[in-house]
Structures are given as structure tokens and as C-alpha cells.
Design a protein around this motif. Structure first.
Motif, short mmCIF file in Angstrom:
data_model
loop_
_atom_site.label_atom_id
_atom_site.label_comp_id
_atom_site.label_asym_id
_atom_site.label_seq_id
_atom_site.Cartn_x
_atom_site.Cartn_y
_atom_site.Cartn_z
N ARG A 156 0.86 -1.18 0.00
CA ARG A 156 0.00 0.00 0.00
C ARG A 156 0.89 1.23 0.00
O ARG A 156 1.89 1.29 0.74
CB ARG A 156 -0.90 0.01 1.24
N GLN A 157 0.55 2.20 -0.81
CA GLN A 157 1.29 3.45 -0.86
C GLN A 157 0.33 4.61 -0.61
O GLN A 157 -0.85 4.54 -0.94
CB GLN A 157 1.99 3.63 -2.20
N ALA A 158 0.83 5.67 0.00
CA ALA A 158 0.01 6.85 0.29
C ALA A 158 0.81 8.09 -0.05
O ALA A 158 2.01 8.18 0.27
CB ALA A 158 -0.40 6.86 1.76
N ILE A 171 -1.43 -1.94 -4.32
CA ILE A 171 -0.85 -2.44 -5.57
C ILE A 171 -0.45 -3.89 -5.41
O ILE A 171 0.18 -4.26 -4.41
CB ILE A 171 0.37 -1.58 -5.99
N ARG A 172 -0.80 -4.67 -6.39
CA ARG A 172 -0.37 -6.07 -6.46
C ARG A 172 0.42 -6.25 -7.75
O ARG A 172 0.02 -5.74 -8.80
CB ARG A 172 -1.58 -7.00 -6.42
N ALA A 173 1.54 -6.96 -7.67
CA ALA A 173 2.36 -7.23 -8.86
C ALA A 173 2.88 -8.65 -8.78
O ALA A 173 3.12 -9.19 -7.69
CB ALA A 173 3.50 -6.23 -8.97
N LEU A 189 -5.54 -0.73 -6.93
CA LEU A 189 -6.83 -0.22 -6.46
C LEU A 189 -6.58 1.15 -5.85
O LEU A 189 -5.84 1.27 -4.86
CB LEU A 189 -7.44 -1.16 -5.42
N THR A 190 -7.17 2.21 -6.41
CA THR A 190 -6.88 3.57 -5.96
C THR A 190 -8.03 4.09 -5.10
O THR A 190 -9.21 3.75 -5.29
CB THR A 190 -6.68 4.50 -7.16
#
Length: 367
Positions: A156-158, A171-173, A189-190
């Protein structure tokens, strides 16, 4: 009486040949199994067989590296038991050569093998694993996460500043490639500043550039489930390539000289750094671990040369080596989790095993 150089070279050479033979045999067995598995999973993708073999051959050295202590243990058992069967150790002992003298070539060879494995093999294996990941993503595409589930990552990024401040994304990669600058098979997913879902973004890849994940050939799905195709999409991110590597790259996939820097970066970023510190210390302690395995094997071989009967004692030697390996793995888990100081977790098990081996040999040799 001193051990001659010719006899020292003979014993060390026999030990190294056995160690290399066992290691190569184990690697070949793993390669066959992995090639069959990759062929089965990638059968519908029309990937050439030679590419499948190349991917397996490049990604297995990091796994085979964990088998080195067992290869040394079995090689030491084979060498010393073979010398005992041919009465070469009996003759050497009868001529006044102590156990410590004829063990010295094996200990030196094991130490040299540990140094080579740490300083040469480990960086080469890490580089081969990175190349294998790139080939896997290139040839298997969307199947990369299925073929190599170990590479799948979630984070997760913020955004704390800039025009997108307050927004976040999950984000999934399938994998992180090129030193963390490229993500393969991406789903994001935003969310807005109120944590309300905004849209889902799917792309074959995402490249980190100028503070954003740059994607092409993107499918964007809104909260109502309506999808649209977008040629290019940019998702702002506060992460750097080093952040991605530090968060998601397993320590045993990184070369030894990169571990101190990753540890420092993780610590400065407020992330767990103990796993990198432990891996670095474990690589430094590898020569000691291999020496301990030789000493464990020597206790079995000395008892055989005096009392006869190989099978129970060889099984006992393998069991003792397995116990050392398990204790070392448990200590590694504790050190990586920060429950024990990484340096202690890396060094105490091999040092303790070596001391136990020395104590047993003193008892057998001197009573």
C-alpha cells in the motif's frame, strides 16, 4: 610426526571432489524437477524448451546454496570413511599422525569452500536469479505469478504531498524487476483522500519514473464495474526503486555486498532491517558452519576406524548434521524477526556445533 604436503593435498582433493560431486548431483536433480514443473505450467504458452531450462538453471543456484552444508557433511563422511575402509587412516595414525593433523586439510578445504561460496558463488547466484526473473516475466507474461509465486508482492502506498496528497493505492504485482524499477502484471486499487474507492487499474507492467508508476495498454474499471481501455496511465507514488527492493526482495536473492546498504536503507525508512543484517552475518559465518560439519563427520569417522560398523554411525552423523542445520534455521528465523540479535543468531549455532565437535574429538582421541 607431521603430515606431509602430498598427503594433505590428497585428502583435501578427495574431500573437495566429493563435495562438488554431491552438490552438482543435488543441483541436477532439482533442475530436472523444476524443468518438468515449469514445462507443465507453461505448456499453453509455447515457450521453447531451452528457455525453460535456462530459467530453471538460473533460478536454482540460490536454492542450491542452502544445500552446501549438507554437501560438505556428506563429502567429509565419504572421504574419511573411505580412507578408513582402505586402512589409510589406520596407517596414518600408526605412524604417529594425530586426528587433528589429518583433519587439518579438510578443515582448511572447508574454510576455503565457504569463502568462495560467500564471495564468489553468492553474488553469481543472486545475479542469475535476477536474470531468471526477467526471463520468467518476459516469456511467461501473466503466468509469472503462477509459475513463481514467491515473486508475487502486495503493498500500500500513500501520497503525503503534491497534487495527489491524501490519495492512496493498494498495488499487487507478480514480481519486481530491474532493481525495483519495473513491476510485472500489475493491479492497482486507488482511493481518494476519504478512503473511498476510485478505480481499479490493470496493466501488463509498470515502470517507476519521476515519482510515478508509468503504465501502458491499461484497463481502468470504475466503481460501477464499467471498464475502459487507456493507452497510458500514470499513478503517482512516493516510493523509490530502493524502497521496492528493500521491501520485497528476499535477502537470499541479493549479493552479499548489497546487504549492508539494503539494511541501512530499510532502517532509515523505518522498515524491518534485521533480515538483511542476519543474511549478511550468516554469509560471513558460512566458513565456520562448514568447518562444524567437517568436525561432526570426523567424530563418526574416528569411531568407525576404531570399532567398525558404518551404517549406524553414518546415520548418526547425518542426524547430527541435520540437527545443526535445523538449529541454524530456527536461529535464522529468530534473527530475521529481530527476536535475537542477528549477529548472535548467525554465529552462535555454527560456533556451538564446532565446539561440540571438538569436545567429542578430544574425548575420542585423548579419552
Amino acid at each position: 610426526m607431521r603430515l606431509s604436503m602430498s598427503l594433505s593435498r590428497y585428502m583435501a582433493g578427495a574431500f573437495l571432489r566429493n563435495a562438488v560431486l554431491i552438490f552438482v548431483a543435488a543441483y541436477a536433480l532439482m533442475l530436472m524437477v523444476d524443468v518438468m514443473e515449469l514445462t507443465r505450467r507453461g505448456g499453453d504458452l509455447d515457450v521453447p524448451f531451452e528457455i525453460v531450462v535456462a530459467i530453471s538453471a538460473l533460478r536454482l543456484p540460490t536454492l542450491a546454496e542452502q544445500l552446501l552444508p549438507f554437501a560438505v557433511l556428506i563429502a567429509a563422511l565419504m572421504t574419511l570413511v573411505s580412507l578408513s575402509r582402505r586402512s589409510e587412516l589406520v596407517v596414518a595414525r600408526a605412524s604417529g599422525i594425530s586426528a587433528w593433523q589429518f583433519l587439518l586439510p579438510l578443515l582448511v578445504a572447508a574454510t576455503a569452500l565457504g569463502v568462495v561460496a560467500t564471495l564468489l558463488y553468492n553474488p553469481l547466484a543472486a545475479g542469475a536469479k535476477q536474470r531468471s526473473d526477467a526471463l520468467l516475466a518476459e516469456r511467461f507474461g501473466g503466468e509469472a505469478a503462477i509459475v513463481d509465486p514467491e515473486g508475487e508482492i502486495w503493498f500500500r502506498q500513500a501520497m503525503d504531498s503534491g497534487p495527489a496528497a491524501g490519495t492512496s493505492a493498494i498495488i499487487r504485482a507478480a514480481s519486481a524487476l530491474e532493481g525495483g524499477r519495473r513491476l510485472n502484471n500489475v493491479t492497482a486499487l486507488t482511493f481518494d483522500a476519504t478512503d473511498t474507492f476510485v478505480e481499479r487499474v490493470d496493466a501488463p507492467s509498470a515502470v517507476l519514473s519521476n515519482g510515478a508508476w508509468r503504465m501502458q495498454n491499461v484497463t481502468v474499471t470504475d466503481p460501477e464495474g464499467v471498464a475502459r481501455q487507456v493507452a497510458e496511465f500514470s499513478l503517482p507514488t512516493p516510493l523509490t526503486a530502493d524502497d521496492v527492493v528493500g521491501r520485497f526482495t528476499p535477502p537470499n536473492h541479493m549479493p552479499i555486498w548489497a546487504l549492508p546498504q539494503l539494511e541501512s536503507q530499510a532502517r532509515l525508512a523505518g522498515l524491518a532491517s534485521d533480515r538483511y543484517s542476519f543474511q549478511f552475518q550468516a554469509l560471513l559465518a558460512r566458513p565456520m558452519l562448514l568447518m562444524a560439519m567437517v568436525l561432526v563427520a570426523a567424530t563418526v569417522s574416528l569411531r568407525f576406524s576404531r570399532h567398525g560398523g558404518t551404517t549406524p554411525l553414518v546415520v548418526a552423523g547425518l542426524s547430527a548434521g541435520f540437527i545443526v542445520f535445523i538449529v541454524n534455521e530456527i536461529a535464522g528465523d529468530l534473527g530475521s524477526a529481530g527476536l535475537v540479535a542477528p549477529a548472535l543468531a548467525a554465529w552462535v549455532p555454527p560456533v556451538a556445533a564446532a565446539l561440540v565437535g571438538v569436545t567429542a574429538l578430544l574425548h575420542l582421541e585423548d579419552g
